[in-house]
Design a protein around this motif. Structure first.
Motif, PDB file in Angstrom:
ATOM      1  N   VAL A 164      43.029  39.994  30.861  1.00  0.00           N
ATOM      2  CA  VAL A 164      42.395  38.821  31.448  1.00  0.00           C
ATOM      3  C   VAL A 164      41.028  38.698  30.782  1.00  0.00           C
ATOM      4  O   VAL A 164      40.225  39.637  30.811  1.00  0.00           O
ATOM      5  N   PHE A 165      40.802  37.572  30.137  1.00  0.00           N
ATOM      6  CA  PHE A 165      39.554  37.313  29.421  1.00  0.00           C
ATOM      7  C   PHE A 165      38.363  37.589  30.337  1.00  0.00           C
ATOM      8  O   PHE A 165      38.351  37.166  31.499  1.00  0.00           O
ATOM      9  N   GLY A 166      37.352  38.299  29.803  1.00  0.00           N
ATOM     10  CA  GLY A 166      36.197  38.711  30.593  1.00  0.00           C
ATOM     11  C   GLY A 166      35.383  37.542  31.142  1.00  0.00           C
ATOM     12  O   GLY A 166      34.571  37.721  32.046  1.00  0.00           O
ATOM     13  N   GLY A 167      35.598  36.329  30.640  1.00  0.00           N
ATOM     14  CA  GLY A 167      34.884  35.162  31.140  1.00  0.00           C
ATOM     15  C   GLY A 167      35.539  34.553  32.371  1.00  0.00           C
ATOM     16  O   GLY A 167      35.012  33.618  32.960  1.00  0.00           O
ATOM     17  N   PHE A 168      36.708  35.072  32.758  1.00  0.00           N
ATOM     18  CA  PHE A 168      37.356  34.548  33.964  1.00  0.00           C
ATOM     19  C   PHE A 168      36.687  35.111  35.213  1.00  0.00           C
ATOM     20  O   PHE A 168      36.196  36.237  35.229  1.00  0.00           O
ATOM     21  N   SER A 169      36.713  34.314  36.270  1.00  0.00           N
ATOM     22  CA  SER A 169      36.069  34.694  37.531  1.00  0.00           C
ATOM     23  C   SER A 169      36.922  35.698  38.299  1.00  0.00           C
ATOM     24  O   SER A 169      38.074  35.954  37.956  1.00  0.00           O
ATOM     25  N   ALA A 170      36.339  36.227  39.370  1.00  0.00           N
ATOM     26  CA  ALA A 170      37.057  37.169  40.234  1.00  0.00           C
ATOM     27  C   ALA A 170      38.334  36.529  40.786  1.00  0.00           C
ATOM     28  O   ALA A 170      39.385  37.179  40.860  1.00  0.00           O
ATOM     29  N   GLU A 171      38.256  35.242  41.140  1.00  0.00           N
ATOM     30  CA  GLU A 171      39.441  34.602  41.732  1.00  0.00           C
ATOM     31  C   GLU A 171      40.556  34.409  40.717  1.00  0.00           C
ATOM     32  O   GLU A 171      41.731  34.606  41.020  1.00  0.00           O
ATOM     33  N   ALA A 172      40.175  34.037  39.497  1.00  0.00           N
ATOM     34  CA  ALA A 172      41.177  33.880  38.439  1.00  0.00           C
ATOM     35  C   ALA A 172      41.805  35.241  38.131  1.00  0.00           C
ATOM     36  O   ALA A 172      43.024  35.351  37.916  1.00  0.00           O
ATOM     37  N   LEU A 173      40.974  36.268  38.126  1.00  0.00           N
ATOM     38  CA  LEU A 173      41.468  37.631  37.889  1.00  0.00           C
ATOM     39  C   LEU A 173      42.446  38.033  38.999  1.00  0.00           C
ATOM     40  O   LEU A 173      43.531  38.558  38.727  1.00  0.00           O
ATOM     41  N   ARG A 174      42.053  37.749  40.231  1.00  0.00           N
ATOM     42  CA  ARG A 174      42.907  38.076  41.382  1.00  0.00           C
ATOM     43  C   ARG A 174      44.293  37.432  41.243  1.00  0.00           C
ATOM     44  O   ARG A 174      45.319  38.102  41.392  1.00  0.00           O
ATOM     45  N   ASP A 175      44.331  36.141  40.909  1.00  0.00           N
ATOM     46  CA  ASP A 175      45.617  35.448  40.780  1.00  0.00           C
ATOM     47  C   ASP A 175      46.501  36.121  39.740  1.00  0.00           C
ATOM     48  O   ASP A 175      47.705  36.248  39.912  1.00  0.00           O
ATOM     49  N   ARG A 176      45.886  36.537  38.624  1.00  0.00           N
ATOM     50  CA  ARG A 176      46.656  37.141  37.538  1.00  0.00           C
ATOM     51  C   ARG A 176      47.118  38.551  37.884  1.00  0.00           C
ATOM     52  O   ARG A 176      48.199  38.966  37.469  1.00  0.00           O
ATOM     53  N   ILE A 177      46.290  39.284  38.627  1.00  0.00           N
ATOM     54  CA  ILE A 177      46.700  40.628  39.056  1.00  0.00           C
ATOM     55  C   ILE A 177      47.843  40.509  40.062  1.00  0.00           C
ATOM     56  O   ILE A 177      48.841  41.229  39.998  1.00  0.00           O
ATOM     57  N   GLN A 178      47.696  39.561  40.973  1.00  0.00           N
ATOM     58  CA  GLN A 178      48.731  39.392  42.005  1.00  0.00           C
ATOM     59  C   GLN A 178      50.058  38.987  41.390  1.00  0.00           C
ATOM     60  O   GLN A 178      51.099  39.545  41.728  1.00  0.00           O
ATOM     61  N   ASP A 179      50.033  38.039  40.477  1.00  0.00           N
ATOM     62  CA  ASP A 179      51.282  37.573  39.886  1.00  0.00           C
ATOM     63  C   ASP A 179      51.967  38.691  39.113  1.00  0.00           C
ATOM     64  O   ASP A 179      53.183  38.836  39.161  1.00  0.00           O
ATOM     65  N   ALA A 180      51.171  39.502  38.409  1.00  0.00           N
ATOM     66  CA  ALA A 180      51.754  40.573  37.588  1.00  0.00           C
ATOM     67  C   ALA A 180      52.055  41.824  38.414  1.00  0.00           C
ATOM     68  O   ALA A 180      52.713  42.738  37.939  1.00  0.00           O
ATOM     69  N   GLU A 181      51.551  41.883  39.656  1.00  0.00           N
ATOM     70  CA  GLU A 181      51.657  43.069  40.502  1.00  0.00           C
ATOM     71  C   GLU A 181      51.213  44.318  39.758  1.00  0.00           C
ATOM     72  O   GLU A 181      51.927  45.322  39.696  1.00  0.00           O
ATOM     73  N   ALA A 182      50.027  44.241  39.180  1.00  0.00           N
ATOM     74  CA  ALA A 182      49.510  45.350  38.375  1.00  0.00           C
ATOM     75  C   ALA A 182      49.285  46.587  39.237  1.00  0.00           C
ATOM     76  O   ALA A 182      48.902  46.482  40.401  1.00  0.00           O
ATOM     77  N   LYS A 183      49.526  47.741  38.618  1.00  0.00           N
ATOM     78  CA  LYS A 183      49.361  48.996  39.345  1.00  0.00           C
ATOM     79  C   LYS A 183      47.970  49.580  39.096  1.00  0.00           C
ATOM     80  O   LYS A 183      47.377  50.220  39.957  1.00  0.00           O
ATOM     81  N   VAL A 184      47.470  49.368  37.868  1.00  0.00           N
ATOM     82  CA  VAL A 184      46.175  49.911  37.479  1.00  0.00           C
ATOM     83  C   VAL A 184      45.376  48.797  36.806  1.00  0.00           C
ATOM     84  O   VAL A 184      45.946  47.937  36.139  1.00  0.00           O
ATOM     85  N   VAL A 185      44.062  48.812  37.020  1.00  0.00           N
ATOM     86  CA  VAL A 185      43.166  47.888  36.313  1.00  0.00           C
ATOM     87  C   VAL A 185      42.214  48.720  35.464  1.00  0.00           C
ATOM     88  O   VAL A 185      41.683  49.729  35.944  1.00  0.00           O
ATOM     89  N   VAL A 186      42.032  48.335  34.210  1.00  0.00           N
ATOM     90  CA  VAL A 186      41.042  48.997  33.361  1.00  0.00           C
ATOM     91  C   VAL A 186      39.921  47.995  33.105  1.00  0.00           C
ATOM     92  O   VAL A 186      40.182  46.855  32.719  1.00  0.00           O
ATOM     93  N   THR A 187      38.680  48.429  33.349  1.00  0.00           N
ATOM     94  CA  THR A 187      37.551  47.511  33.209  1.00  0.00           C
ATOM     95  C   THR A 187      36.317  48.262  32.731  1.00  0.00           C
ATOM     96  O   THR A 187      36.407  49.445  32.400  1.00  0.00           O
ATOM     97  N   THR A 188      35.188  47.565  32.655  1.00  0.00           N
ATOM     98  CA  THR A 188      33.914  48.228  32.363  1.00  0.00           C
ATOM     99  C   THR A 188      32.951  47.920  33.491  1.00  0.00           C
ATOM    100  O   THR A 188      33.182  46.993  34.277  1.00  0.00           O
ATOM    101  N   ASP A 189      31.857  48.687  33.533  1.00  0.00           N
ATOM    102  CA  ASP A 189      30.837  48.385  34.540  1.00  0.00           C
ATOM    103  C   ASP A 189      30.339  46.953  34.339  1.00  0.00           C
ATOM    104  O   ASP A 189      30.309  46.141  35.237  1.00  0.00           O
ATOM    105  N   GLY A 190      29.976  46.651  33.087  1.00  0.00           N
ATOM    106  CA  GLY A 190      29.510  45.308  32.769  1.00  0.00           C
ATOM    107  C   GLY A 190      29.806  44.997  31.320  1.00  0.00           C
ATOM    108  O   GLY A 190      30.385  45.820  30.607  1.00  0.00           O
ATOM    109  N   SER A 191      29.446  43.816  30.881  1.00  0.00           N
ATOM    110  CA  SER A 191      29.614  43.476  29.481  1.00  0.00           C
ATOM    111  C   SER A 191      28.361  42.766  28.994  1.00  0.00           C
ATOM    112  O   SER A 191      27.736  42.010  29.742  1.00  0.00           O
TER     113      SER A 191
END
Ligand code: WTA
Length: 645
Positions: A164-191
């Protein structure tokens, strides 16, 4: 010289022939490749697939039950092994796979050996967190080496990644995680973005409030900003990596096993999870990367796309690494700290192949040629363009001021769905015309057809379609095969419909004109008008919204919104600002409307359909097209008066 050409000739009459010194050494030199591939496209692709490492060969090249394809049926391979392990048997193991520079100027070089170690370790980490073959991992990260490591680690253990492109908001991220039913998320503290830390982890925290499928979050330390770590859920990358074993047995994958899901905007509000599989996708990206960019052993290759888009997947990670390229990756913006940042990097790392988007080129043009002129760009030998139609002026500027009039330009037309480039010149063979992506690549059957699906005549416009299956084509939309059929295969019998309009010129060249559906292309990023509309109507002040893409000098297109307000709400400049931020919060900064126009009524047909075409005419200041189907013509007159005021 070029300026003169511009005024004397129509763009399609300007032809640039490949330089002899380039074409005699090009990877593809024999024009008969088009005929061979055209006569037997299945075997053409099978020959390309054989250049990869397979555990087990396929027993059938193509199984085509239109519109569902399987390529290299029964073949077994692993994408990570092809991108990494395969290069360890030669001197390539000591070759730089990734050269990274961060926005603050920090540098990392990973050889193929290093990449192998880091990827193996992180693959073990993921397995240790319970990720097994088939489990989806969402990656929400900036452009840093760990993002590539995470992708390849997923590929190694057969876990489809969903970036999920880092410019997407929390809500856009949520929709994509929910649809994919992701088990793990990999992220950074910030960018890092222009010296500021963008709070990625905080967005993840906000998204995960309603994502029950996620068990673990791996956090890479990047900017050092303050973050919250949820006990039993959040873990630091560097801590897990300390203890991870150095080797990791790769999963043997079927050619048709899913390699990744990537969400893209469509004509409805819900983003589509585009599904790409292993064997065909890897064949398509590896072959096209080698041929299009004329990749040589000692090239330093830089694609400026973000890894969160398909261009990053195909032409930063899978294609280049499968070819053993040295890939340069830069984290930051082109104007930070100065407007010559990109040219400084090309000079510093001696970049030889540079692949960017027209929107960036137009920005560089606006800033002026003094920035590239102050740097040594003589290492460049080939340029690429992707993401939107490139206007001839930008093409010519790119050719002259970046390419020093010696570098071929490959204008590459393709989509998230096509996986790899479909329409583009081969740099040693194809004469180019500024603004045209030229013709189908070998083995690809793109065409321009009319409403009836018949090929258009020279000089006419129509719809861009692809008439035969190709290895890197999307296989379906995640969890929605019917939408796959409806969206791409229903408009024209037996043809893939791209959603783009195009023109054929007298030489048969294809000129892509842009989307003909409700998708807007803002700075090379796809945004669905329906997504922005549904964000707007969620705002308590808005009754109805219509969103269109209007032409924009720099961005190609800009989001333009028309709204009507609920009873009792008055329009004010603060409300416009508030609505813009609201959209940015709902979707991400890239969807923020350029302007919002308030009207008492939207122009509709008698059956109640919003006439977006008229809104587009109004926003672009054109004389209006057919208004005879309007239910109430005064709406339009009022809007025009408003725009003129
Ligand atoms: C547009 C990006 C003209 C097109 C790789 C397509 C282009 C959409 C070009 C896909 C080009 C991409 N010339 N238009 N060279 N490249 N497009 O999925 O409208 O982000 O349908 O894939 O971008 O965008 P996507």
């Amino acid at each position: 010289m070029l300026g003169q050409m511009k005024s004397e000739y129509a763009p399609e009459e300007q032809v640039f022939y490949p330089d002899l010194s380039f074409s005699t050494r090009a990877n593809v030199r024999d024009a008969r490749i088009y005929d061979w591939a055209g006569m037997d496209y299945e075997n053409y692709w099978a020959e390309e697939a054989k250049k990869l490492h397979w555990y087990q060969p396929w027993n059938k090249i193509l199984e085509w039950q239109s519109p569902f394809a399987q390529w290299f049926v029964g073949g077994k391979l692993n994408a990570c092994v092809n991108c990494v392990d395969r290069h360890l048997n030669s001197w390539y193991r000591n070759k730089a796979a990734i050269i990274f520079e961060g926005e603050p100027g920090d540098q990392v070089v990973l050889t193929y050996q290093d990449l192998h170690r880091e990827v193996s370790k992180f693959a073990n980490v993921l397995r240790g967190l319970g990720v097994a073959k088939g489990d989806v991992v969402t990656i929400y990260m900036p452009m840093i080496p760990e993002a590539v490591i995470a992708m390849l680690a997923c590929a190694r253990i057969g876990a489809p990644h969903s970036l999920v492109f880092g410019g997407f908001s929390a809500e856009a991220l949520r929709d994509r995680i929910q649809d994919a039913e992701a088990k793990v998320v990999v992220t950074t503290d910030g960018s890092w973005r222009r010296g500021k830390s963008i709070p990625l982890k905080q967005n993840v925290d906000n998204a995960l409030v309603s994502c029950p499928s996620v068990e673990k979050v791996v956090v890479v330390r990047r900017t050092g900003c303050d973050i919250y770590m949820e006990p039993n859920r959040d873990v630091f990358y560097h801590e897990l990596m300390k203890e991870a074993p150095l080797t990791c047995e790769p999963e043997v994958m079927d050619a048709e096993d899913t390699l990744f899901i990537l969400y893209t905007s469509g004509t409805t509000g819900k983003p589509k999870g585009i599904v790409h599989t292993t064997g065909g996708y890897l064949t398509g990206v590896t072959s096209t990367h080698r041929n299009l960019f004329d990749l040589k052993e000692d090239d330093i290759y830089w694609c400026t796309a973000d890894i969160g888009w398909i261009t990053g997947h195909s032409y930063i990670v899978y294609g280049p690494l499968a070819n053993g390229a040295t890939v340069f990756i830069y984290e930051g913006a082109p104007d930070y700290p100065e407007r010559d940042r990109f040219w400084e990097l090309i000079e510093k790392y001696r970049v030889s192949i540079f692949y960017t988007a027209p929107t960036a080129i137009r920005l560089f043009m606006k800033w002026g040629e003094s920035y590239p002129q102050s740097r040594d760009l003589s290492s460049l030998r080939l340029l690429g363009s992707v993401g939107e139609p490139i206007n001839p002026e930008a093409w010519l500027w790119y050719h002259k001021h970046i390419g020093g009039e010696r570098c071929p330009i490959v204008d590459t037309w393709w989509q998230t769905e096509t996986g790899s480039v479909m329409v583009a010149p081969l740099p040693g063979l194809t004469p180019t015309k500024p603004g045209s992506a030229t013709m189908s690549l070998p083995g690809i059957a793109a065409d321009v057809v009319n409403e009836l699906g018949e090929p258009v005549k020279a000089g006419e416009s129509g719809y861009l379609v692809i008439k035969k299956p190709w290895p890197s084509m999307l296989r379906t939309i995640y969890k929605d095969p019917q939408r796959y059929v409806d969206q791409y295969w229903s408009r024209f019998e037996g043809m893939y419909f791209t959603g783009d309009g195009a023109r054929r010129d007298k030489d048969g060249y294809i000129w892509v004109l842009g989307r003909v559906d409700d998708v807007i292309n803002v700075s090379g990023h796809r945004i669905g008008t329906a997504e922005v509309e549904s964000a707007l109507v969620e705002h308590p002040a808005v009754a109805e919204a219509a969103v269109i893409g209007r032409s924009h000098e720099l961005k190609g297109q800009a989001v333009s919104a028309f709204v009507t307000l609920r009873e009792g709400i008055a329009w004010a400049p603060e409300l416009e600002k508030d609505l813009k931020s609201y959209v940015a919060k709902k979707i991400g900064g890239l969807a923020r409307p350029e302007e919002i126009i308030c009207t008492w009524e939207l122009p509709k047909t008698r059956s109640g359909k919003i006439m977006r075409r008229l809104l587009k005419d109004i926003a672009e200041g054109r004389t209006l097209g057919d208004t005879s189907t309007l239910a109430d013509a005064s709406v339009i007159n009022q809007l025009i008066r408003q725009m003129e005021a």
